[in-house]
Every structure is written in structure tokens, then in C-alpha cells.
Write an enzyme that holds these catalytic residues in place. Structure first.
Site, PDB file in Angstrom:
ATOM      1  CB  VAL A 166      -0.950   0.040   1.219  1.00  0.00           C
ATOM      2  CG1 VAL A 166      -1.748   1.330   1.240  1.00  0.00           C
ATOM      3  CG2 VAL A 166      -1.886  -1.164   1.206  1.00  0.00           C
TER       4      VAL A 166
ATOM      5  N   PRO B 221      11.833   1.108   8.139  1.00  0.00           N
ATOM      6  CG  PRO B 221      11.549   0.286  10.307  1.00  0.00           C
ATOM      7  CD  PRO B 221      10.800   0.859   9.159  1.00  0.00           C
TER       8      PRO B 221
ATOM      9  N   PRO C  82     -36.672  -8.203 -22.551  1.00  0.00           N
ATOM     10  CG  PRO C  82     -35.691 -10.302 -22.767  1.00  0.00           C
ATOM     11  CD  PRO C  82     -35.477  -8.855 -23.096  1.00  0.00           C
TER      12      PRO C  82
ATOM     13  CG  ASP D  80     -46.090  -1.624 -21.536  1.00  0.00           C
ATOM     14  OD1 ASP D  80     -45.155  -2.316 -21.109  1.00  0.00           O
ATOM     15  OD2 ASP D  80     -46.232  -1.319 -22.734  1.00  0.00           O
TER      16      ASP D  80
ATOM     17  CE  LYS E  57     -51.270  -1.489 -25.412  1.00  0.00           C
ATOM     18  NZ  LYS E  57     -50.224  -1.403 -26.405  1.00  0.00           N
TER      19      LYS E  57
ATOM     20  N   GLY F  81     -41.931  -3.323 -23.258  1.00  0.00           N
ATOM     21  CA  GLY F  81     -41.259  -4.602 -23.057  1.00  0.00           C
ATOM     22  C   GLY F  81     -40.749  -5.137 -24.389  1.00  0.00           C
ATOM     23  N   GLY F  82     -39.629  -5.836 -24.354  1.00  0.00           N
ATOM     24  CA  GLY F  82     -39.093  -6.452 -25.576  1.00  0.00           C
ATOM     25  C   GLY F  82     -38.684  -5.413 -26.585  1.00  0.00           C
ATOM     26  CG  ASP F  83     -37.936  -4.441 -31.254  1.00  0.00           C
ATOM     27  OD1 ASP F  83     -36.842  -3.858 -31.223  1.00  0.00           O
ATOM     28  OD2 ASP F  83     -38.810  -4.210 -32.128  1.00  0.00           O
TER      29      ASP F  83
ATOM     30  CB  ILE G 196     -41.417  -7.602 -32.194  1.00  0.00           C
ATOM     31  CG1 ILE G 196     -40.351  -7.478 -33.287  1.00  0.00           C
ATOM     32  CG2 ILE G 196     -41.985  -9.028 -32.144  1.00  0.00           C
ATOM     33  CD1 ILE G 196     -39.212  -8.434 -33.171  1.00  0.00           C
TER      34      ILE G 196
ATOM     35  CB  ALA H 134     -40.448 -12.200 -25.590  1.00  0.00           C
TER      36      ALA H 134
ATOM     37  CG  MET I  67     -49.433 -11.562 -26.535  1.00  0.00           C
ATOM     38  SD  MET I  67     -50.082 -10.128 -27.396  1.00  0.00           S
ATOM     39  CE  MET I  67     -49.091 -10.128 -28.876  1.00  0.00           C
TER      40      MET I  67
HETATM   41  N1  SAH Z   1     -42.795  -6.257 -27.801  1.00  0.00           N
HETATM   42  C1  SAH Z   1     -42.652  -7.465 -27.014  1.00  0.00           C
HETATM   43  C2  SAH Z   1     -43.852  -8.353 -27.159  1.00  0.00           C
HETATM   44  C3  SAH Z   1     -45.101  -7.796 -26.591  1.00  0.00           C
HETATM   45  S1  SAH Z   1     -46.439  -8.915 -26.694  1.00  0.00           S
HETATM   46  C4  SAH Z   1     -41.372  -8.198 -27.413  1.00  0.00           C
HETATM   47  O1  SAH Z   1     -40.738  -7.834 -28.392  1.00  0.00           O
HETATM   48  O2  SAH Z   1     -41.021  -9.118 -26.700  1.00  0.00           O
HETATM   49  C5  SAH Z   1     -46.431  -9.638 -25.105  1.00  0.00           C
HETATM   50  C6  SAH Z   1     -45.982 -11.091 -25.200  1.00  0.00           C
HETATM   51  O3  SAH Z   1     -44.573 -11.182 -25.281  1.00  0.00           O
HETATM   52  C7  SAH Z   1     -46.354 -11.904 -23.994  1.00  0.00           C
HETATM   53  O4  SAH Z   1     -47.696 -12.339 -24.041  1.00  0.00           O
HETATM   54  C8  SAH Z   1     -45.403 -13.063 -24.125  1.00  0.00           C
HETATM   55  O5  SAH Z   1     -45.831 -13.962 -25.115  1.00  0.00           O
HETATM   56  C9  SAH Z   1     -44.153 -12.381 -24.669  1.00  0.00           C
HETATM   57  N2  SAH Z   1     -43.199 -12.058 -23.608  1.00  0.00           N
HETATM   58  C10 SAH Z   1     -42.812 -10.841 -23.199  1.00  0.00           C
HETATM   59  N3  SAH Z   1     -41.882 -10.907 -22.235  1.00  0.00           N
HETATM   60  C11 SAH Z   1     -41.675 -12.222 -22.034  1.00  0.00           C
HETATM   61  C12 SAH Z   1     -40.837 -12.955 -21.157  1.00  0.00           C
HETATM   62  N4  SAH Z   1     -40.021 -12.365 -20.304  1.00  0.00           N
HETATM   63  N5  SAH Z   1     -40.868 -14.308 -21.210  1.00  0.00           N
HETATM   64  C13 SAH Z   1     -41.682 -14.928 -22.073  1.00  0.00           C
HETATM   65  N6  SAH Z   1     -42.495 -14.295 -22.914  1.00  0.00           N
HETATM   66  C14 SAH Z   1     -42.499 -12.953 -22.894  1.00  0.00           C
END
Ligand code: SAH
Length: 450
Positions: free
Chosen positions: A20, A40, A215, A238, A260, A291-293, A296, A322, A372
Site C-alpha cells: 500500500v 526500516p 424481455p 407498461d 396493458k 417490453g421487448g422490442d 414486435i 422475448a 401471447m
Molecule cells: N414487444 C414485445 C412483445 C409484446 S407482446 C417483445 O418484443 O417481446 C407480449 C408477449 O410477449 C407476452 O404475451 C409473451 O408472449 C411475450 N413475452 C414478453 N416478455 C416475455 C418474457 N419475459 N418471457 C416470455 N415471454 C415474454
């Protein structure tokens, strides 16, 4: 607050020549201090004035800084107390020994210095963190810092209060000014700043950011997504967006839940569009997290069409969908040369009267991914078998993928529908030979389960 003190040519005493002590002596010498290294067992070293002997109280006199880094706790304590009494700043490796100066690990990313401390806990953790922070400072921020220098006079002249100027620069750091620097168009960044200055210091309209949150695992959010989220004044989110991601937003942002679930449309779609437009027209930066993209099965396209109509500048940041999250975290590659050459993303949730053309979906060498689909699992099983897909085709159902609550069912087309009802939504249904690979390629279940 961190106080930086220049030690150039200043006499500094380091007591102790263990790892140190030596490290600190080196750092101080690099800063231009005149370092006296006292121990020392100290060996000659041309970078320091080495004093190979025991410590005397009189050694601290006239020093700009003392570092007590011996392996004798009591001695370090004694040196710290002595220094404090004489008003000499003192550092001890362990703060409980009474030092009043801390060494923060710092990392240079010109023109920035990143310094972090952990109250002496772990230098190696700090090292890792610094590097993480450094990637949050992409090159445009250095350019931005220079632009601030260039505009300082002009801004001072135009905006009279320091509060206004502070707001102006905070806004500039999170705006199209930065975006223009990212795409190497500094002249457009200047034009943007000039137009704000001509209009009282702020842009006329705000902006909208449609951001894919991935996801579930917050680490699957993109750097761009995080950056835009952190500059948003208003955040619309959402149900599928993880709390940890929401917490990445500013604490003074306005958070609006727009719900949603299939059944629970908390705020109807028109309401969401209207909210985005209204806040953006009031000059706010509005982040719409999905959520997700967003493009999509996320109605992102519809939302942005409204934004375009209202003439609001916008950006879209992709997210990991997802299907991709499920694939990686449950070990189901979506394509594989031995199993599938194409992949279809299908929504099982349709407007009334818009059924699924099952025959169209049945093809060799193809992976089917149903979004879904949990509530219509039996329809999927019936539909595909009715269209000729073999009843022993592997089917994987993965719920809450990429989160610590991920669950996975591996079954067949004939049998998956019933046990799938035990899983929680959101869940994805994957049909095709690639599902077989899951036993081999799943790395995540092992991490989260016993
Ligand atoms: N835009 C999102 C999809 C929205 S539709 C995407 O690109 O992922 C919502 C659906 O996404 C859910 O009903 C499920 O089928 C799927 N989904 C979203 N997150 C998920 C997860 N962590 N694990 C499994 N399915 C998921």
C-alpha cells in the site's frame, strides 16, 4: 464533495514500504510531489527520498500530506492523531485508523476524470466499476464538453440568471445536440443551440423516445436506451417493464403507468398517443418504454405514426424481443443448420374474425414462435396438428424468461397445452426441432435453480 489538491513539488511523507505504502508513494510521485518514503526495511529507489529507519514524531513537520501505511495498526493510529493535532492532512489505508484524506481510484478519460471511492473497502471492485463507468462516456460527451467551453460566453450574455444557464446546459446534455455529435455533425449541434438561444433558452417542442426495454433482465437494455431514458422528463411504461429498468430513469421524472394486459387496457391506445403528444408539445422529453422490442407486437409503429403526424421529433431504440431472450436464456436457438432455416414470430392474439392460417405455418425446417399464446395453447396444438404438423414435434414453453422467475416446460405438440397452463404469463411458445437443444444449451436455469 471531492477536493483536489495540487501536490506538485510539495513534500509528502509516506510511512511504510509495504504494497500500500509503495503504491501510494508512486501515485504521489506521479502527481509531482516530492516523496519521502520512510520504513526500516525501505530499499533505495530513485523516485523517492528513502529513509530506512523508524518513524519519529518530528518527521511529519512541514509536510503537505502524510500517508501512514505501516503494518502496525497502533503506529498508524498514532501518526494519524499526531498529524490531526498539528493540522497536517493524513491518509491511512484503513479509515478506522483515523486518516482524514482519502485516495479515490481515478480513471482518466479526457477531458473527464472519473473518481470513485468505497470507504476503503475494495480497490479491485473500484477498478471494475471505473471501467464500467467509462463506457457510459462515449466520445460525443468529450466533444460536448468542448462545445460548452465554446458557448459559455454567448450563453452568459443571452441568459442572465445562473439558474437559467444551468437548465440550458442540463437540457443540452440530453437532447438532439448530443445526437448530432454522435453522427459527427457538430455544425447541426451548434445550429440547435443557436435556435434555443434565439428562443429564450429552450427548444420549442420536446421529443419522443420509443425505447425497447428487453424481455426482463435489466442488463438486456441497450446503452442507448439507458441514455435516452435517463434524459426523459416523462416516462410512460407498461406492465412488462421491470422495476429495475424504471429505476434507471431520473428520480425527478414524471412516471405514468399506461398498463396493458390483454384484458386490462389501463389507458386506451388513443390515450397513450395523446399523452405522448401533449407532453412533447409542452417541451418535455417523453420516453415510451415497452417490453421487448417496440416494433414486435408492441404497437410501436402505431404510436410513432401519431407522433409523426403531430410533428414531434422522435427516436426509436430497439430492444431484445422475448423470442431472443427466451432463445438465449432457455437454450433454444431460433435457427440451427440441423433443424431450422427460418423462424416465424406469430401473435396468437388477433382481432375477432382474423384467425390464423395454420396450413401456412406448417413448413419443414422452420421454428414457430407464438407470442401471447398461453391462453390459446390448446388452439395452437389443435390448429397445427390439424394442418399436418407431427404430434411429437418438440414444443417449449418459457415463462418470465430472462428473469429469476423463469420457468420452462419441454413437451410435444400433442401434450404441451395442459401443463402449460401451470406457467405464469408472460410466456412464449416455441414449436420446432430446435427445442430439443434446450437440454444441452440451457445455462440460465442452472444459475437460478437448485
Ligand atoms: N414487444 C414485445 C412483445 C409484446 S407482446 C417483445 O418484443 O417481446 C407480449 C408477449 O410477449 C407476452 O404475451 C409473451 O408472449 C411475450 N413475452 C414478453 N416478455 C416475455 C418474457 N419475459 N418471457 C416470455 N415471454 C415474454
Amino acid at each position: 464533495m471531492i477536493i483536489e489538491l495540487s501536490l506538485t513539488k510539495q513534500p509528502v511523507l509516506v510511512v511504510g514500504a509495504g504494497s500500500v505504502g509503495l503504491r501510494r508513494a508512486e501515485k504521489l510521485a506521479e502527481q509531482g510531489a516530492e516523496v519521502f518514503l520512510l520504513a526500516p526495511n525501505a530499499t533505495p529507489d530513485e523516485r523517492f527520498h528513502v529513509m530506512a529507519r523508524a518513524f519519529n514524531d518530528s518527521d511529519v513537520k512541514g509536510k503537505a500530506l502524510v500517508v501512514a501505511a505501516t503494518d502496525d495498526d497502533q503506529l498508524n493510529h498514532h501518526i494519524a492523531q499526531l498529524c490531526q493535532r498539528l493540522g497536517v492532512p493524513v491518509n491511512t489505508a484503513d479509515r478506522s485508523q483515523g486518516g482524514n484524506v482519502r485516495f479515490l481510484a481515478s480513471y482518466q478519460k479526457p477531458p473527464f476524470d472519473i473518481a470513485i471511492g468505497s470507504k476503503g473497502l475494495s480497490p479491485s471492485v473500484l477498478k471494475v466499476l471505473q471501467e464500467r463507468f467509462a463506457i457510459m462516456l462515449p466520445p460525443p460527451f468529450a466533444q460536448l464538453a468542448r462545445l460548452v467551453g465554446e458557448y459559455r460566453q454567448k450563453v452568459r450574455y443571452t441568459l442572465s440568471s445562473s439558474k437559467q444557464r444551468g437548465a440550458f446546459w442540463r437540457r443540452a446534455m440530453g437532447s438532439r445536440v448530443v445526437e448530432y455529435l454522435f453522427v459527427h455533425r457538430p455544425e447541426k449541434a451548434r445550429q440547435e443551440l443557436d435556435s434555443w438561444l434565439a428562443n429564450g433558452g429552450a427548444p420549442q417542442v420536446g421529443e419522443a423516445y420509443l425505447i425497447g426495454a428487453g424481455p426482463g433482465d435489466p442488463e438486456l437494455m441497450t446503452l442507448r436506451g439507458i441514455r435516452l431514458l435517463q434524459q426523459a422528463d416523462v416516462i410512460l411504461y407498461d406492465r412488462l417493464v421491470a422495476d429495475a429498468i424504471l429505476r434507471m430513469g431520473r428520480s425527478d421524472a414524471e412516471y405514468i403507468y399506461v398498463g396493458k394486459k390483454q384484458s386490462d387496457h389501463h389507458v386506451p391506445q388513443e390515450g397513450i398517443n395523446e399523452l405522448i403528444v401533449r407532453h412533447a408539445q409542452a417541451g418535455k422529453r417523453v420516453a415510451r418504454l415497452k417490453g421487448g422490442d417496440p416494433y414486435i407486437f408492441g404497437r410501436g409503429g402505431e404510436e410513432m405514426q401519431e407522433i409523426v403526424k403531430a410533428g414531434i421529433p422522435f427516436q426509436v431504440v430497439p430492444g431484445i424481443s422475448a423470442a431472443q431472450g427466451v432463445a438465449s436464456y432457455a437454450g433454444i436457438p431460433l435457427t440451427h443448420r440441423d433443424y431450422a432455416h427460418s423462424v416465424r414470430f406469430i401473435t396468437a392474439h388477433r382481432r375477432p374474425g382474423m384467425g390464423i392460417d395454420w396450413h401456412n405455418l406448417v413448413q419443414d425446417g422452420q421454428t414457430l414462435v407464438f407470442y401471447m399464446g398461453l391462453t390459446s395453447a390448446q388452439d395452437i396444438a389443435n390448429g397445427l396438428q390439424g394442418a399436418g404438423l407431427a404430434s411429437d414435434t418438440p414444443v417449449g414453453v418459457v415463462s418470465q424468461a430472462t428473469t429469476t422467475r423463469q420457468q420452462k416446460l419441454i413437451s410435444t405438440l400433442a401434450e404441451f397445452a395442459k401443463p402449460a397452463q401451470l406457467l405464469e404469463s408472460p410466456a412464449l411458445i416455441i414449436v420446432g426441432g430446435v427445442v430439443e437443444l434446450s437440454t444441452q444449451l440451457d445455462w440460465f436455469s442452472e444459475l437460478i435453480n437448485d
